[in-house]
Design an enzyme around this catalytic site. Structure first.
Site: not given
Ligand SMILES: CCCNc1ncnc2c1ncn2[C@@H]1O[C@H](/C=C/CNC(=O)c2cc(-c3ccc(F)cc3)cc(O)c2O)[C@H](C)[C@H]1O
Ligand SMILES: [Mg+2]
Length: 214
Positions: A141, A144, A169-170, A199
């Site tokens: 999650d 993406k 997810d997503n 969600e």
């Molecule tokens: C290079 C690092 C990779 N490694 C990483 N290692 C560790 N942690 C990591 C890594 N990469 C990211 N993260 C962390 O995970 C989280 C990131 C989560 C991202 N989730 C989405 O973008 C999303 C968007 C929508 C959405 C739907 C429709 C809309 F209109 C707007 C938004 C819905 C949803 O259910 C969604 O989960 C957090 C913010 C971020 O710091």
């Molecule tokens: Mg999500």
């Protein structure tokens, strides 16, 4: 300076939820996101699918990529058998700080190991850091465009075994096209799509459950 959305979500939990009661923490977050401010938690509808897969797998070792505020970490950990832990990775320190407090408020701190850092750096160290051989369950999650590189890394690090379950997810919204193409066409996975909604909205989204075949 103005508080962040995760900080306002944490305040709502500390004000409205019952301390030590994971279900009330989950319900409080869902209410806040539906009636006050939308946030990208997996939510109640997709959360019910997540719950059913976690119960079915009953994992001894579970990994979550992307803790954010800790909502799905609480959902998963509340269902884990005694003595098992969820490892959840979050590389943003501000989100990790909020998640720690939400996890603590739910009383599940002994069942969740939140590690601050990037999946790409931590996955290769999982065996040595946590003394695990393979993962029974992985919930994806995070960003993406990182789903595909990270499961390839899990494969390379021999962290998947015959029967390991990936739940993503997503896969529709925002979408993970390269990941979907891979798990649906690779002979090494058996994949299934669970149709649901983004969600707290009526927009289509869903979870993809993929079994690693070894
Ligand atoms: C290079 C690092 C990779 N490694 C990483 N290692 C560790 N942690 C990591 C890594 N990469 C990211 N993260 C962390 O995970 C989280 C990131 C989560 C991202 N989730 C989405 O973008 C999303 C968007 C929508 C959405 C739907 C429709 C809309 F209109 C707007 C938004 C819905 C949803 O259910 C969604 O989960 C957090 C913010 C971020 O710091
Ligand atoms: Mg999500």
């Amino acid at each position: 300076t103005r508080s962040t959305r995760p900080q306002r979500l944490l305040k709502a939990v500390q004000k409205k939820a019952i301390k030590g009661d994971p279900q009330s923490v989950i319900s409080t977050i869902d209410y806040f996101c539906r009636h006050s401010e939308w946030a990208m938690n997996v939510g109640d509808e997709k959360g019910a699918i997540l719950d059913s897969v976690v119960c079915e797998v009953s994992p001894s070792t579970a990994l979550e990529l992307g803790t954010y505020c800790g909502y799905s970490a609480v959902r998963i950990a509340r269902l884990l058998p005694p003595g098992t832990k969820l490892i959840t990775l979050e590389f943003n320190p501000d989100y990790a700080a909020v998640a720690r407090q939400i996890i603590e408020y739910s009383g599940l701190q002994d069942k969740i190991c939140l590690v601050e850092g990037a999946s790409g750096d931590l996955i290769p160290k999982m065996q040595e850091l946590f003394g695990i051989k393979t993962l029974d369950f992985v919930f994806l999650d995070h960003w993406k465009d990182r789903y595909l590189p990270d499961i390839k890394l899990l494969e390379e690090c021999q962290l998947l075994r015959k029967g390991s379950i990936l739940l993503a997810d997503n896969v529709i919204c925002p979408g993970t096209p390269d990941y979907l193409e891979y798990v649906r066409n690779s002979p090494r996975y058996e994949s299934k799509y669970f149709k649901s909604h983004l969600e707290y909205t009526k927009v289509e989204d869903g979870l993809e459950k993929s079994v690693f075949l070894g």
